[in-house]
Design an enzyme around this catalytic site. Structure first.
Site, PDB file in Angstrom:
ATOM      1  CB  SER A  22      -0.959   0.053   1.248  1.00  0.00           C
ATOM      2  OG  SER A  22      -0.137  -0.060   2.296  1.00  0.00           O
ATOM      3  CB  VAL A  38       3.122  -0.144   4.194  1.00  0.00           C
ATOM      4  CG1 VAL A  38       4.221  -0.621   4.679  1.00  0.00           C
ATOM      5  CG2 VAL A  38       1.764  -0.363   5.246  1.00  0.00           C
ATOM      6  N   GLY A  39       4.252   1.836   2.145  1.00  0.00           N
ATOM      7  CA  GLY A  39       5.347   2.386   1.087  1.00  0.00           C
ATOM      8  C   GLY A  39       6.076   3.779   1.720  1.00  0.00           C
ATOM      9  CD  GLU A  56       6.877  -1.812  -8.772  1.00  0.00           C
ATOM     10  OE1 GLU A  56       5.721  -1.419  -9.239  1.00  0.00           O
ATOM     11  OE2 GLU A  56       7.947  -1.980  -9.623  1.00  0.00           O
ATOM     12  CB  CYS A 112      -1.178  -3.053  -8.061  1.00  0.00           C
ATOM     13  SG  CYS A 112      -0.161  -4.256  -9.008  1.00  0.00           S
ATOM     14  CD  GLU A 120      -5.043  -0.056  -4.615  1.00  0.00           C
ATOM     15  OE1 GLU A 120      -4.550   0.248  -3.647  1.00  0.00           O
ATOM     16  OE2 GLU A 120      -4.262  -0.679  -5.455  1.00  0.00           O
TER      17      GLU A 120
HETATM   18  P1  NAD Z   1       0.572  -3.681   2.860  1.00  0.00           P
HETATM   19  O1  NAD Z   1       1.161  -2.337   2.650  1.00  0.00           O
HETATM   20  O2  NAD Z   1      -0.508  -3.542   4.029  1.00  0.00           O
HETATM   21  O3  NAD Z   1       1.637  -4.795   3.382  1.00  0.00           O
HETATM   22  C1  NAD Z   1       2.471  -5.226   2.076  1.00  0.00           C
HETATM   23  C2  NAD Z   1       3.542  -6.009   3.133  1.00  0.00           C
HETATM   24  O4  NAD Z   1       4.309  -4.814   4.031  1.00  0.00           O
HETATM   25  C3  NAD Z   1       2.968  -6.963   4.019  1.00  0.00           C
HETATM   26  O5  NAD Z   1       4.381  -7.853   3.953  1.00  0.00           O
HETATM   27  C4  NAD Z   1       3.080  -6.423   5.206  1.00  0.00           C
HETATM   28  O6  NAD Z   1       3.069  -7.288   6.521  1.00  0.00           O
HETATM   29  C5  NAD Z   1       4.407  -5.444   5.172  1.00  0.00           C
HETATM   30  N1  NAD Z   1       4.307  -4.298   6.229  1.00  0.00           N
HETATM   31  C6  NAD Z   1       3.000  -3.655   6.799  1.00  0.00           C
HETATM   32  N2  NAD Z   1       3.448  -2.861   7.507  1.00  0.00           N
HETATM   33  C7  NAD Z   1       4.804  -2.687   7.318  1.00  0.00           C
HETATM   34  C8  NAD Z   1       5.681  -1.842   8.103  1.00  0.00           C
HETATM   35  N3  NAD Z   1       5.367  -0.863   8.972  1.00  0.00           N
HETATM   36  N4  NAD Z   1       7.032  -1.900   7.715  1.00  0.00           N
HETATM   37  C9  NAD Z   1       7.645  -2.901   7.007  1.00  0.00           C
HETATM   38  N5  NAD Z   1       6.498  -3.653   6.201  1.00  0.00           N
HETATM   39  C10 NAD Z   1       5.449  -3.592   6.524  1.00  0.00           C
HETATM   40  O7  NAD Z   1      -0.448  -4.066   1.793  1.00  0.00           O
HETATM   41  P2  NAD Z   1      -1.181  -5.248   1.091  1.00  0.00           P
HETATM   42  O8  NAD Z   1      -2.697  -4.860   1.802  1.00  0.00           O
HETATM   43  O9  NAD Z   1      -0.562  -6.441   1.715  1.00  0.00           O
HETATM   44  O10 NAD Z   1      -1.243  -5.379  -0.388  1.00  0.00           O
HETATM   45  C11 NAD Z   1      -2.356  -4.553  -1.051  1.00  0.00           C
HETATM   46  C12 NAD Z   1      -1.719  -3.371  -1.841  1.00  0.00           C
HETATM   47  O11 NAD Z   1      -0.487  -3.348  -2.579  1.00  0.00           O
HETATM   48  C13 NAD Z   1      -2.585  -2.451  -2.518  1.00  0.00           C
HETATM   49  O12 NAD Z   1      -2.517  -1.169  -2.428  1.00  0.00           O
HETATM   50  C14 NAD Z   1      -1.926  -2.771  -3.938  1.00  0.00           C
HETATM   51  O13 NAD Z   1      -2.199  -2.168  -4.943  1.00  0.00           O
HETATM   52  C15 NAD Z   1      -0.526  -2.934  -3.729  1.00  0.00           C
HETATM   53  N6  NAD Z   1      -0.039  -3.683  -4.734  1.00  0.00           N
HETATM   54  C16 NAD Z   1       1.012  -3.011  -5.541  1.00  0.00           C
HETATM   55  C17 NAD Z   1       1.663  -3.763  -6.812  1.00  0.00           C
HETATM   56  C18 NAD Z   1       2.596  -3.128  -7.567  1.00  0.00           C
HETATM   57  O14 NAD Z   1       3.342  -3.733  -8.173  1.00  0.00           O
HETATM   58  N7  NAD Z   1       2.568  -1.826  -7.546  1.00  0.00           N
HETATM   59  C19 NAD Z   1       1.432  -5.210  -6.952  1.00  0.00           C
HETATM   60  C20 NAD Z   1       0.655  -5.882  -5.621  1.00  0.00           C
HETATM   61  C21 NAD Z   1       0.048  -4.919  -4.839  1.00  0.00           C
END
Ligand code: NAD
Length: 452
Positions: free
Chosen positions: A208, A211-212, A229, A263, A354
């Protein structure tokens, strides 16, 4: 020790409990990775390539097992999961071709010789979301290993199983122990520890935007390299001169693939006003026909959502009845039917956010400029489609739409040998393709004097 349940989203049964890594587990893993990274970078390029090819061959051998595991933990239709297992092997084979070919440059200088080297970074962390666990793991792992780095993967809490299996296959292929480590665990514990660790030189994060942003902030403290990403809210733009039947037939797949938890989902369909009604008449039966059901069935096109919590999050957007929808199983499992909303206003959250579920919003546009303005009215910029028979228009639109990956008369975004990534808040950097390798190296310049 904390464990995390892995739940089959189609049945709500707990498949297994997996041990969750603590921050001190991350420290130990990084210490091992630092040691092994020094040895791995010294492995001759041809030998590194051979090991990666063996890894790819083992993935091919175990493709059905990996596909079944992914289908079970993530709810992917088995036919999609088979494609994903194939993609994992393809990505490994592609980057297995890299170690002997990743050449530096010789730059003309007076008084000596100037050459550049691609130096591996050292230890790379790959943090993976739950929506495409197996492929996203390998998109980071394969180029990082090929470039001579050691890798630590932190899979998503709910979907660690295929990454754990890939780690075992890497060992079986003969990769030195510790070169690829998989640490299931919580994001805010293991993920955060990885992002903060001074000996981790790069984080590849997919997930997300929130978190990014947090990862980028943490990484800044040690000037860690990041590839991000993030999310998307991509537009599928259909002009009046397009093959409407084809565009309408393909539109459901472009958004309901992986139950919309993609995504690259084309979650906003923009249709030129003169063919709006005609397009909707073609779209409605295509949406109703999407086969939603048991991910293990060969005919299933869409499975469940990943969790009850996520289904509730998506359902919160559905404050009115859809204009048309498909069907889904009742009973256990995190199901939602594919749903379409028509004439969606530009400020409706269904249009601006989204949703990450099986929901598509449709609206009309008038002419190219209006289509561009509407498509770009989002902080995201990951992918999108343009449907037209006019080549000039296709190119004008492809240049004007702000996105990292566009397709014309197609909805396909991903090929392992072409670059993938987002603009604006959809991300930073590119994965896959010929240039991804450079994202796992630093360029070193060396000048050797030839004159005293
Ligand atoms: P998320 O950001 O909640 O989690 C992603 C990962 O980050 C998980 O492994 C999670 O455990 C870890 N994480 C969570 N908090 C963290 C922190 N504080 N520090 C370090 N790591 C942490 O996302 P999600 O709900 O698992 O996935 C959905 C999102 O991912 C959507 O927004 C989607 O669009 C995006 N996505 C993007 C792409 C791309 O290539 N652009 C591909 C797939 C998914």
């Amino acid at each position: 020790m904390e464990t995390l349940p892995v739940v089959d989203p189609a049945s709500e049964e707990v498949i297994v409990e997996v041990a969750a890594a603590s921050a001190s587990d991350v420290d130990l893993a990084v210490a091992d990775a630092v040691k092994v990274a020094a040895a791995w970078r010294a492995v001759a390029p041809g030998e590194r390539a051979r090991l990666l090819r063996r890894f790819a061959a083992l993935v091919e051998e175990h493709a059905e097992e990996l596909a079944r595991l992914e289908s079970r933990q993530a709810g992917h239709p088995i036919t999609a999961a088979r494609w994903e297992a194939g993609n994992v092997a393809d990505v490994l084979n592609y980057y297995a071709g890299a170690p002997e070919r990743h050449t530096g440059r010789q730059i003309p200088v007076p008084g000596g010789l100037d050459v550049t080297f691609h130096e591996p970074l050292g230890v790379v962390g790959v943090i993976v979301p739950w929506n495409f666990p197996m492929v996203i793991t390998m998109w980071g792992v394969a180029p990082a290993l090929a470039a001579g780095n050691a890798v630590i993967v932190k899979p998503a809490e709910s979907t660690p199983l295929t990454a754990v299996r890939l780690e075992a296959l890497a060992l079986e292929a003969g990769l030195p122990e510790g070169v690829l480590q998989v640490l299931p665990g919580r994001g805010e514990v293991a993920g955060a520890a990885l992002a903060a660790h001074p000996d981790v030189r790069k984080i590849v994060f997919t997930g997300s935007v929130a978190v990014g942003r947090e990862i980028a902030r943490t990484a800044a403290a040690t000037i860690k390299r990041v590839t991000l990403e993030l999310g998307g809210n991509s537009a599928n733009i259909v002009f009046a001169d397009a093959d409407l039947a084809l565009a309408a037939a393909k539109a459901p797949g472009a958004v309901f693939d992986n139950a919309g938890q993609d995504c690259c989902a084309r979650s906003r369909i923009l249709v030129q006003r003169e063919v709006y009604d005609e397009f909707l008449a073609l779209l409605e039966p295509a949406v109703r026909a999407v086969r939603v059901g048991d991910p293990g069935d060969e005919g299933t096109e869409m499975g469940p959502l990943i969790s009850g919590g996520h289904r509730d999050r998506v359902a919160a957007y559905l404050t009115r009845e859809p204009d048309f929808a498909g069907t889904c199983p009742s009973g256990p499992g995190f199901w939602l039917p594919p749903a379409a909303y028509v004439d969606v206003a530009a400020d409706d959250p269904l249009w601006t956010e989204e949703v990450f579920g099986p929901v598509v919003a449709v609206a009309p546009f008038d002419g190219e400029a209006d289509a561009i303005a509407k498509a770009n009215a989002t902080p995201y910029g990951l992918s999108g489609s343009i449907w037209t028979r006019d080549t000039g228009r296709a190119l004008r639109m492809a240049r004007a739409v702000e996105a990292g990956n566009l397709s014309v008369n197609s909805n396909s975004s991903v090929r392992y040998w072409t670059p993938f990534g987002g603009v604006k808040q959809s991300g930073l950097g590119r994965e896959l393709g010929p240039d991804a390798l450079d994202a796992f190296c630093d360029t070193k310049n060396v000048f050797i004097a030839t004159e005293e």
